[in-house]
Design a protein around this motif. Structure first.
Motif, PDB file in Angstrom:
ATOM      1  N   GLY A  94      18.098 166.359 -22.868  1.00  0.00           N
ATOM      2  CA  GLY A  94      18.668 167.177 -23.937  1.00  0.00           C
ATOM      3  C   GLY A  94      20.061 166.769 -24.384  1.00  0.00           C
ATOM      4  N   GLU A  95      20.663 165.765 -23.763  1.00  0.00           N
ATOM      5  CA  GLU A  95      21.990 165.273 -24.139  1.00  0.00           C
ATOM      6  C   GLU A  95      21.836 163.931 -24.849  1.00  0.00           C
ATOM      7  N   THR A  96      22.599 163.735 -25.930  1.00  0.00           N
ATOM      8  CA  THR A  96      22.526 162.494 -26.685  1.00  0.00           C
ATOM      9  C   THR A  96      23.650 161.550 -26.282  1.00  0.00           C
ATOM     10  N   TYR A  97      23.298 160.317 -26.047  1.00  0.00           N
ATOM     11  CA  TYR A  97      24.226 159.268 -25.633  1.00  0.00           C
ATOM     12  C   TYR A  97      24.067 158.069 -26.568  1.00  0.00           C
ATOM     13  N   VAL A  98      25.018 157.147 -26.506  1.00  0.00           N
ATOM     14  CA  VAL A  98      24.912 155.877 -27.209  1.00  0.00           C
ATOM     15  C   VAL A  98      24.741 154.801 -26.144  1.00  0.00           C
ATOM     16  N   VAL A  99      23.776 153.926 -26.336  1.00  0.00           N
ATOM     17  CA  VAL A  99      23.509 152.859 -25.380  1.00  0.00           C
ATOM     18  C   VAL A  99      24.609 151.804 -25.502  1.00  0.00           C
ATOM     19  N   SER A 100      25.325 151.568 -24.407  1.00  0.00           N
ATOM     20  CA  SER A 100      26.353 150.530 -24.433  1.00  0.00           C
ATOM     21  C   SER A 100      25.808 149.205 -23.922  1.00  0.00           C
ATOM     22  N   SER A 101      24.748 149.242 -23.124  1.00  0.00           N
ATOM     23  CA  SER A 101      24.049 148.023 -22.735  1.00  0.00           C
ATOM     24  C   SER A 101      22.691 148.403 -22.163  1.00  0.00           C
ATOM     25  N   SER A 102      21.754 147.489 -22.292  1.00  0.00           N
ATOM     26  CA  SER A 102      20.447 147.691 -21.671  1.00  0.00           C
ATOM     27  C   SER A 102      19.897 146.330 -21.264  1.00  0.00           C
ATOM     28  N   ALA A 103      19.214 146.329 -20.145  1.00  0.00           N
ATOM     29  CA  ALA A 103      18.628 145.096 -19.637  1.00  0.00           C
ATOM     30  C   ALA A 103      17.321 145.433 -18.939  1.00  0.00           C
ATOM     31  N   THR A 104      16.406 144.508 -18.982  1.00  0.00           N
ATOM     32  CA  THR A 104      15.151 144.670 -18.257  1.00  0.00           C
ATOM     33  C   THR A 104      14.997 143.492 -17.306  1.00  0.00           C
ATOM     34  N   GLU A 105      14.515 143.824 -16.129  1.00  0.00           N
ATOM     35  CA  GLU A 105      14.294 142.791 -15.134  1.00  0.00           C
ATOM     36  C   GLU A 105      13.188 143.242 -14.202  1.00  0.00           C
ATOM     37  N   ILE A 106      12.193 142.429 -14.079  1.00  0.00           N
ATOM     38  CA  ILE A 106      11.072 142.659 -13.177  1.00  0.00           C
ATOM     39  C   ILE A 106      10.476 144.059 -13.353  1.00  0.00           C
ATOM     40  N   GLY A 107      10.257 144.466 -14.591  1.00  0.00           N
ATOM     41  CA  GLY A 107       9.605 145.731 -14.869  1.00  0.00           C
ATOM     42  C   GLY A 107      10.493 146.952 -14.867  1.00  0.00           C
ATOM     43  N   MET A 108      11.786 146.777 -14.607  1.00  0.00           N
ATOM     44  CA  MET A 108      12.721 147.889 -14.598  1.00  0.00           C
ATOM     45  C   MET A 108      13.723 147.749 -15.736  1.00  0.00           C
ATOM     46  N   ALA A 109      14.073 148.869 -16.337  1.00  0.00           N
ATOM     47  CA  ALA A 109      15.120 148.892 -17.359  1.00  0.00           C
ATOM     48  C   ALA A 109      16.357 149.557 -16.753  1.00  0.00           C
ATOM     49  N   THR A 110      17.502 148.955 -17.018  1.00  0.00           N
ATOM     50  CA  THR A 110      18.783 149.540 -16.627  1.00  0.00           C
ATOM     51  C   THR A 110      19.556 149.768 -17.914  1.00  0.00           C
ATOM     52  N   ILE A 111      19.811 151.027 -18.217  1.00  0.00           N
ATOM     53  CA  ILE A 111      20.422 151.413 -19.487  1.00  0.00           C
ATOM     54  C   ILE A 111      21.752 152.099 -19.189  1.00  0.00           C
ATOM     55  N   THR A 112      22.834 151.503 -19.688  1.00  0.00           N
ATOM     56  CA  THR A 112      24.153 152.114 -19.564  1.00  0.00           C
ATOM     57  C   THR A 112      24.415 152.863 -20.859  1.00  0.00           C
ATOM     58  N   MET A 113      24.795 154.127 -20.746  1.00  0.00           N
ATOM     59  CA  MET A 113      24.947 154.969 -21.938  1.00  0.00           C
ATOM     60  C   MET A 113      26.208 155.803 -21.823  1.00  0.00           C
ATOM     61  N   GLU A 114      26.780 156.108 -22.970  1.00  0.00           N
ATOM     62  CA  GLU A 114      28.049 156.830 -23.020  1.00  0.00           C
ATOM     63  C   GLU A 114      27.986 157.938 -24.051  1.00  0.00           C
ATOM     64  N   ARG A 115      28.874 158.909 -23.866  1.00  0.00           N
ATOM     65  CA  ARG A 115      29.053 159.946 -24.870  1.00  0.00           C
ATOM     66  C   ARG A 115      30.481 160.467 -24.785  1.00  0.00           C
ATOM     67  N   ASP A 116      31.000 160.905 -25.904  1.00  0.00           N
ATOM     68  CA  ASP A 116      32.324 161.506 -25.944  1.00  0.00           C
ATOM     69  C   ASP A 116      32.224 162.961 -25.513  1.00  0.00           C
ATOM     70  N   VAL A 117      33.244 163.416 -24.814  1.00  0.00           N
ATOM     71  CA  VAL A 117      33.305 164.792 -24.364  1.00  0.00           C
ATOM     72  C   VAL A 117      34.635 165.369 -24.858  1.00  0.00           C
ATOM     73  N   VAL A 118      34.550 166.415 -25.643  1.00  0.00           N
ATOM     74  CA  VAL A 118      35.756 167.087 -26.135  1.00  0.00           C
ATOM     75  C   VAL A 118      35.909 168.376 -25.350  1.00  0.00           C
ATOM     76  N   PRO A 119      37.010 168.501 -24.596  1.00  0.00           N
ATOM     77  CA  PRO A 119      37.179 169.700 -23.759  1.00  0.00           C
ATOM     78  C   PRO A 119      37.348 170.963 -24.572  1.00  0.00           C
TER      79      PRO A 119
END
Length: 111
Positions: free
Chosen positions: A86-111
């Protein structure tokens, strides 16, 4: 005798075991087994230090999602939006290796 691909799938199944590391998450509207991790304090410090843009009152969160490629309709590319639990992020990097995806994602947080 099992093939190499069959053994890799067994390894993914062990890593994505709900009784061990993985949990059920909703990724882009699809429920799947994945591992969602945040950055360590050290990683956060390094990321903040290397950041070229700094705005007062706005901070960010970075998460890394590990998921089997077969669990996704498609692996999101850098710069695209991804919705996790339910939270929206922006993908900063993604990689696939041997059937697995590793997705780094970020979002801004305003206090």
């Amino acid at each position: 005798m099992t093939t190499f691909k069959e053994q890799l799938q067994k390894d993914i199944d062990v890593f994505m075991n709900l009784d061990e590391f993985a949990e059920t998450h909703t990724v882009n509207g699809k429920e799947c087994t994945a591992i969602l991790e945040g950055l360590t304090t050290k990683e956060q410090f390094i990321q903040l230090r290397e950041s070229k843009i700094n705005f007062d009152g706005i901070s960010g969160e970075t998460f890394i999602l590990h998921v089997a490629v077969s669990a996704l309709d498609e692996v999101p590319k850098e710069g695209l939006a991804i919705e996790v639990d339910g939270e929206t992020y922006v993908v900063s990097s993604s990689a696939t290796e041997i059937g697995m995806a590793t997705i780094t994602m970020e979002r801004d947080v305003v206090p």
